[in-house]
Design a protein around this motif. Structure first.
Motif, PDB file in Angstrom:
ATOM      1  N   GLU A   1      13.971  52.581  67.133  1.00 53.20           N
ATOM      2  CA  GLU A   1      14.363  53.369  68.303  1.00 53.20           C
ATOM      3  C   GLU A   1      15.687  54.109  68.117  1.00 53.20           C
ATOM      4  OE1 GLU A   1      12.442  53.615  71.097  1.00 53.20           O
ATOM      5  OE2 GLU A   1      10.942  52.467  69.997  1.00 53.20           O
ATOM      6  N   VAL A   2      16.381  53.869  67.005  1.00 54.63           N
ATOM      7  CA  VAL A   2      17.705  54.455  66.778  1.00 54.63           C
ATOM      8  C   VAL A   2      17.589  55.939  66.453  1.00 54.63           C
ATOM      9  CG1 VAL A   2      19.701  54.422  65.229  1.00 54.63           C
ATOM     10  CG2 VAL A   2      18.708  52.280  66.035  1.00 54.63           C
ATOM     11  N   SER A   3      18.372  56.754  67.189  1.00 56.39           N
ATOM     12  CA  SER A   3      18.437  58.191  66.908  1.00 56.39           C
ATOM     13  C   SER A   3      19.534  58.493  65.889  1.00 56.39           C
ATOM     14  CB  SER A   3      18.720  58.982  68.193  1.00 56.39           C
ATOM     15  OG  SER A   3      17.699  58.793  69.122  1.00 56.39           O
ATOM     16  N   PHE A   4      20.720  57.914  66.105  1.00 56.18           N
ATOM     17  CA  PHE A   4      21.787  58.038  65.118  1.00 56.18           C
ATOM     18  C   PHE A   4      22.783  56.902  65.306  1.00 56.18           C
ATOM     19  CE2 PHE A   4      23.923  60.336  68.581  1.00 56.18           C
ATOM     20  CZ  PHE A   4      25.217  59.863  68.480  1.00 56.18           C
ATOM     21  N   ILE A   5      23.579  56.696  64.259  1.00 60.44           N
ATOM     22  CA  ILE A   5      24.646  55.697  64.297  1.00 60.44           C
ATOM     23  C   ILE A   5      25.906  56.366  63.787  1.00 60.44           C
ATOM     24  CG2 ILE A   5      25.478  53.517  63.353  1.00 60.44           C
ATOM     25  CD1 ILE A   5      22.557  52.668  63.114  1.00 60.44           C
ATOM     26  N   GLN A   6      26.983  56.217  64.568  1.00 57.83           N
ATOM     27  CA  GLN A   6      28.263  56.778  64.184  1.00 57.83           C
ATOM     28  C   GLN A   6      29.205  55.641  63.804  1.00 57.83           C
ATOM     29  OE1 GLN A   6      30.065  59.071  67.282  1.00 57.83           O
ATOM     30  NE2 GLN A   6      31.903  59.483  66.113  1.00 57.83           N
ATOM     31  N   VAL A   7      29.926  55.832  62.705  1.00 57.13           N
ATOM     32  CA  VAL A   7      30.867  54.843  62.209  1.00 57.13           C
ATOM     33  C   VAL A   7      32.199  55.522  62.034  1.00 57.13           C
ATOM     34  CG1 VAL A   7      31.362  53.224  60.340  1.00 57.13           C
ATOM     35  CG2 VAL A   7      28.997  53.705  60.966  1.00 57.13           C
ATOM     36  N   ASP A   8      33.282  54.839  62.416  1.00 57.06           N
ATOM     37  CA  ASP A   8      34.616  55.413  62.206  1.00 57.06           C
ATOM     38  C   ASP A   8      34.883  55.589  60.720  1.00 57.06           C
ATOM     39  OD1 ASP A   8      35.150  55.448  64.915  1.00 57.06           O
ATOM     40  OD2 ASP A   8      36.110  53.486  64.892  1.00 57.06           O
ATOM     41  N   ALA A   9      35.450  56.721  60.362  1.00 57.01           N
ATOM     42  CA  ALA A   9      35.817  56.958  58.958  1.00 57.01           C
ATOM     43  C   ALA A   9      37.106  56.204  58.660  1.00 57.01           C
ATOM     44  CB  ALA A   9      36.012  58.440  58.712  1.00 57.01           C
ATOM     45  N   ASN A  10      37.063  55.392  57.634  1.00 53.40           N
ATOM     46  CA  ASN A  10      38.247  54.617  57.247  1.00 53.40           C
ATOM     47  C   ASN A  10      38.768  55.098  55.938  1.00 53.40           C
ATOM     48  OD1 ASN A  10      37.777  53.193  59.551  1.00 53.40           O
ATOM     49  ND2 ASN A  10      37.050  51.354  58.526  1.00 53.40           N
TER      50      ASN A  10
END
Length: 70
Positions: free
Chosen positions: A61-70
């Motif tokens: 069901e996931v459309s997108f996943i955002q992750v903080d850039a480290n």
């Protein structure tokens, strides 16, 4: 097939903050766990006392996943 690729990528993000889009909903919180079919994250509520709730999302069901850039 996409779910397996997503699972492999998400395993590396456990215990990090992520934002997950599912349909028209956005969930932001700490990724607690992931397996081949679901991910679990702990999302902070907007309440005064900063309560947390666990959210379970089907990978399909996931459309997108955002992750903080480290």
């Amino acid at each position: 097939m996409f779910e397996n690729y997503l699972y492999n990528q998400l395993r590396r993000l456990v215990n990090q903050d992520v934002t997950v889009a599912v349909a028209e909903e956005l969930y932001s919180g700490r990724l607690l766990s992931v397996n081949n079919s679901v991910l679990r994250l702990s999302e902070s509520t907007d309440n005064y006392e900063r309560e947390f709730r666990n959210v379970v999302v089907l990978l399909s069901e996931v459309s997108f996943i955002q992750v903080d850039a480290n």
